[in-house]
Design a protein around this motif. Structure first.
Motif, PDB file in Angstrom:
ATOM      1  N   PHE A 288       0.916  -1.297   0.024  1.00  6.69           N
ATOM      2  CA  PHE A 288       0.025   0.062  -0.016  1.00  6.69           C
ATOM      3  C   PHE A 288       0.948   1.231  -0.074  1.00  6.69           C
ATOM      4  N   GLU A 289       0.067   2.263  -0.447  1.00  5.51           N
ATOM      5  CA  GLU A 289       0.864   3.586  -0.320  1.00  5.51           C
ATOM      6  C   GLU A 289      -0.274   4.840   0.305  1.00  5.51           C
ATOM      7  N   TRP A 290       0.440   5.444   1.334  1.00  3.17           N
ATOM      8  CA  TRP A 290      -0.183   6.607   1.820  1.00  3.17           C
ATOM      9  C   TRP A 290       0.168   7.972   1.003  1.00  3.17           C
ATOM     10  N   LYS A 291      -0.636   8.653   0.468  1.00  2.00           N
ATOM     11  CA  LYS A 291      -0.479   9.856  -0.443  1.00  2.00           C
ATOM     12  C   LYS A 291      -1.014  10.965   0.154  1.00  2.00           C
ATOM     13  N   LYS A 292      -0.286  12.174  -0.048  1.00  2.00           N
ATOM     14  CA  LYS A 292      -0.650  13.277   0.204  1.00  2.00           C
ATOM     15  C   LYS A 292      -0.606  14.388  -0.865  1.00  2.00           C
ATOM     16  N   ASP A 293      -1.702  14.789  -1.264  1.00  2.00           N
ATOM     17  CA  ASP A 293      -1.422  15.703  -2.674  1.00  2.00           C
ATOM     18  C   ASP A 293      -0.920  14.837  -3.783  1.00  2.00           C
ATOM     19  N   GLY A 294      -1.246  13.475  -3.740  1.00  2.00           N
ATOM     20  CA  GLY A 294      -0.944  12.822  -5.041  1.00  2.00           C
ATOM     21  C   GLY A 294       0.706  12.404  -4.605  1.00  2.00           C
ATOM     22  N   THR A 295       1.367  12.589  -3.820  1.00  2.00           N
ATOM     23  CA  THR A 295       2.752  12.386  -3.536  1.00  2.00           C
ATOM     24  C   THR A 295       2.723  11.300  -2.496  1.00  2.00           C
ATOM     25  N   VAL A 296       3.383  10.069  -2.746  1.00  2.00           N
ATOM     26  CA  VAL A 296       3.662   8.751  -1.565  1.00  2.00           C
ATOM     27  C   VAL A 296       4.356   9.664  -0.441  1.00  2.00           C
ATOM     28  N   VAL A 297       3.740   9.458   0.658  1.00  2.00           N
ATOM     29  CA  VAL A 297       4.455   9.741   2.035  1.00  2.00           C
ATOM     30  C   VAL A 297       4.683   8.667   3.107  1.00  2.00           C
ATOM     31  N   ASP A 298       4.304   7.555   2.826  1.00  2.00           N
ATOM     32  CA  ASP A 298       4.391   6.458   3.721  1.00  2.00           C
ATOM     33  C   ASP A 298       3.946   4.994   2.958  1.00  2.00           C
ATOM     34  N   THR A 299       4.647   4.048   3.046  1.00  2.00           N
ATOM     35  CA  THR A 299       4.490   2.671   2.692  1.00  2.00           C
ATOM     36  C   THR A 299       4.344   1.526   3.466  1.00  2.00           C
ATOM     37  N   SER A 300       4.780   1.984   4.762  1.00  2.00           N
ATOM     38  CA  SER A 300       4.831   0.898   5.928  1.00  2.00           C
ATOM     39  C   SER A 300       3.906   0.845   7.001  1.00  2.00           C
ATOM     40  N   SER A 301       3.452   2.168   7.285  1.00  2.00           N
ATOM     41  CA  SER A 301       2.768   2.483   8.711  1.00  2.00           C
ATOM     42  C   SER A 301       1.144   2.085   8.149  1.00  2.00           C
ATOM     43  N   THR A 302       0.465   1.140   9.028  1.00  2.00           N
ATOM     44  CA  THR A 302      -0.735   0.825   8.786  1.00  2.00           C
ATOM     45  C   THR A 302      -1.928   1.792   9.180  1.00  2.00           C
ATOM     46  N   SER A 303      -1.186   2.899   9.801  1.00  2.00           N
ATOM     47  CA  SER A 303      -2.272   4.358  10.197  1.00  2.00           C
ATOM     48  C   SER A 303      -1.175   5.221   9.953  1.00  2.00           C
ATOM     49  N   LEU A 304      -1.666   6.443   9.632  1.00  2.00           N
ATOM     50  CA  LEU A 304      -0.863   7.681   9.121  1.00  2.00           C
ATOM     51  C   LEU A 304      -1.192   8.770  10.168  1.00  2.00           C
TER      52      LEU A 304
END
Length: 752
Positions: free
Chosen positions: A544-560
């Protein structure tokens, strides 16, 4: 009561200011940006219009703002409106992050290449806090992407007449159009006749008046610097000579015959030019007023015209005369131009014709086929076939006419073409249908012939998935509706001893799962509780990828844990396709989120109540001057004057408002008092609005202008004695001020 309220007021205000300081409430003022001089050029004059090009595109805008300071991560963004001055979808021109302690600076920007118009505005936006400046004045802004002289000609043909002159005869007209500019229809034009600007703004102009015509691109205030002024075309007018071609307007000629076309004006030393289907076929020739059409020449049929020119006459073209072949007929083969013939297979060739009494002769490889004299022919071998048709009942001498040729070939191999059917979009569609669209027979020389119509029902088919057979999928079409079927598909087929395979198609279907993310708050404030984003699906073993304004910011945390404002989204990769969540927008805290339905300074009538309602927050707390919680509702009914505190909660953020309640004055400022000691009207008593307020100064002067009394927080205690009144009636003057600003002034008559 009043003194007690003043004490409470100081405490409440101190508490409110402490809360406001901890919440980071901003009060910056952003001023509208202004054009600025380019420091890299000589002079110090700001620009008045933006005339950018590939050779120069450097402009400056000055901007200033007032403190308090913005956040350390703030950015100032210079934005451009649309061509009408609206900011519904602004264009970003520049962005700076190093001016957060500079209150007066310049933006440098380059104009985008698609900007053209006269009413563009710009503004500046800060990101933390989120504030927007007023819009600038309107300016002309043009990116001059074409800055060469235009060339105009008749209908944009590119043929500029000798001497730049076009003559119009008999009330006709001419269309002028530039022929050397790409994407000509995307521009606005300025057309001129003999120096006068015309109303037309289009790419072409149709004219019938004499004059000198030229054009330039309309770049508004930048037109002069664009250097697009065109060549000049001189339009002259004259009277028609009545030129025509003698005879009828439709002429038929038998094969092998000729026909003489003759102009009705001759013998005057004029120059003639003959046209067929718009192309010159003879001339210009002096006195060449005739032209011979030869029916023995292939393609003689067509539309003929003649043009005359010369001294003393108007250049003029005749109406057309149509020349056709007499006794002509049509031949149409009822087969494809190329036929693929399998071993032991036969095909039937046939022909249709409009000949009234037709006879036929078929040929193979340019040799006549014995006894092949009917309108159809059955073949079983490869070669080149055609038929000659003779019409024995027409008006002209019979002459055979050959049809087009058909190539009959034997295949070396076959190829399939498969494609998606319907509206399939990779990783968006939930099903996909694939189908055979074409079958090609490939010859020894590599040439391909489309044989779909003949052979699509003759092949045996088998679909393959990632190289393996798909069970029971033996038709020309396959439908995939499960994500487990994502992969590579091909179609194989057999016919006789031939095997065929198709191109490869990738199928990637979207998941039917729904991915949702949640947040404990959507308003971010400094010092508040952390905002955490969580997923409704288990991310333990997912990619998975957490994104902010379309940019990936985290790929390991199950919560952001959110660290800044923006638009957040979660994307999970499922069977090679992204599963995309809803968006959550985290905005910066802004006290304007709290809305009161009335002023926070309430005036009530003693004995009555006034309701103040708040909205926009998640919850509310109302406190009295003693810091006692008096309500947790969104509204409160005020019945007593004093100062109150409202705290509104927005997730982890708060806004505090001090509410001041005062009684409405029920009487006016008195202008007469009686100091006779009877206890009635002995003192000058002011309404509550002006009395006992430490910020209000009351000053009294005698009739000579001398100050006799001055008190802040007036206690309704003047006069303090009557000994100074030595007359029966005396006039005094008063002035009531707050912060140096006059509130009231007038006279007081003291009756002794």
């Amino acid at each position: 009561m009043k003194q007690s309220n003043s004490t409470y007021s100081i405490l409440v205000l101190a508490f409110a200011f402490m809360l406001l300081a901890t919440q980071g409430v901003q009060a910056q003022v952003l001023y509208k940006p202004e054009p600025a001089a380019n420091p890299n050029l000589g002079g110090n004059s700001p620009w008045t219009a933006v005339c950018a090009s590939a050779g120069f595109n450097q402009y400056y805008v000055s901007f200033n703002w007032d403190p308090p300071l913005v956040a350390s991560n703030n950015e100032f963004v210079l934005e451009l409106s649309d061509a009408n001055g609206y900011f519904s979808s602004p264009t970003e021109l520049a962005r700076v992050s190093d001016k957060n302690t500079t209150f007066d600076f310049k933006f440098q920007f380059a104009l985008p290449s698609d900007i053209r118009g006269d009413n563009f505005k710009f503004r500046v936006r800060s990101t933390s806090p989120a504030k927007t400046s007023p819009a600038s004045d309107a300016f002309s802004m043009y990116f001059i992407d074409y800055n060469s002289p235009l060339l105009i000609s008749e209908n944009g043909s590119g043929n500029i007449p000798a001497g730049g002159e076009i003559q119009i005869c008999g009330g006709g007209s001419v269309t002028l159009k530039p022929h050397n500019i790409p994407n000509a229809g995307t521009y606005i034009y300025n057309w001129y006749r003999s120096g006068t600007l015309l109303a037309e703004k289009t790419e072409s102009i149709t004219v019938s008046e004499s004059g000198m015509y030229y054009v330039e691109l309309d770049y508004g205030d930048c037109s002069g610097s664009a250097n697009t002024l065109s060549n000049t075309i001189e339009i002259t007018t004259g009277s028609s000579s009545g030129l025509a071609i003698n005879g009828t307007s439709n002429i038929s000629i038998c094969p092998g015959e000729t026909h003489l076309l003759e102009a009705n004006i001759s013998g005057e030393g004029l120059t003639y030019k003959w046209y067929k289907d718009g192309s010159v076929v003879s001339g210009p020739t002096v006195d060449g007023n005739t032209f011979t059409v030869d029916a023995g020449t292939s393609g003689f049929e067509g539309s003929y015209k003649v043009e005359i020119s010369g001294s003393g006459v108007c250049t003029e073209m005749s109406n057309p005369v149509t020349v056709s072949s007499s006794g002509s007929f049509d031949i149409s083969l009822n087969n494809e131009e190329n036929i693929v013939l399998l071993p032991a297979q036969t095909k039937t060739l046939s022909v249709s014709t409009t000949a009234s009494n037709a006879t036929y002769q078929w040929y193979k490889n340019n040799s006549a086929i014995t006894d092949a004299t009917s309108s159809s022919l059955e073949i079983d071998g490869i070669g080149e076939y055609y038929v000659k048709v003779t019409d024995n009942g027409g008006p002209c001498t019979p002459a055979p006419v050959a049809s087009s040729k058909i190539n009959v070939v034997a295949p070396n191999s076959f190829e399939f073409v498969v494609d998606y059917v319907g509206t399939y979009t990779s990783c968006e569609s939930v099903d996909a249908t694939l189908s055979l669209t074409q079958i090609y027979a490939v010859g020894n020389n590599g040439n391909k012939t489309d044989v779909t119509a003949d052979l699509q029902n003759s092949f045996d088919y088998q679909w393959k998935f990632n190289g393996g057979d798909v069970s029971a999928e033996t038709s020309k079409t396959i439908t995939v509706s499960d994500q487990n079927g994502n992969g590579e598909y091909t179609l194989f087929g057999t016919i006789d001893a031939f095997e065929a395979s198709s191109n490869k198609l990738q199928v990637k279907l979207a998941s039917n799962e729904t991915l949702q993310i949640t947040a404990n708050s959507t308003v971010l404030c400094e010092g508040g509780e952390a905002i955490v984003l969580e997923s409704t699906l288990d991310l333990t073993d997912a990619s998975f990828e957490w994104k902010k304004d379309g940019t990936v910011v985290d790929t390991s945390s199950t919560s952001l844990t959110v660290t800044g404002t923006g638009v957040y989204q979660l994307v999970i990769t499922s069977n090679d396709c992204p599963l995309v969540s809803n968006e959550i927008t985290i905005s910066a805290f802004d006290e304007s989120l709290l809305v009161l339905d009335k002023s926070k300074d309430l005036i009530i009538i003693e004995g009555e109540t006034q309701t103040l309602t708040a909205s926009g927050a998640d919850s509310y707390e109302w406190y009295d001057a003693g810091n006692n919680l008096i309500s947790s509702s969104s509204f409160y009914d005020f019945a007593e004057e004093g100062e109150y505190l409202l705290i509104a909660y927005f997730g982890t953020c708060t806004v505090s408002k001090v509410i001041t309640v005062t009684y409405r004055d029920m009487f006016a400022i008195p202008n007469v008092i009686t100091t006779n000691g009877d206890g009635i009207n002995d003192l000058w008593v002011l309404p509550n609005t002006y009395s006992r307020d430490p910020n209000v100064l009351v000053t009294i002067f005698n009739e000579r202008g001398e100050q006799v009394f001055s008190q802040a927080g007036y206690e309704n205690n003047w006069p303090q004695s009557t000994t100074s009144f030595n007359k029966q009636s005396m006039i005094f003057y008063y002035k009531i001020t707050r912060g140096g600003k006059s509130l009231k002034q007038g006279t007081i008559t003291v009756i002794k």
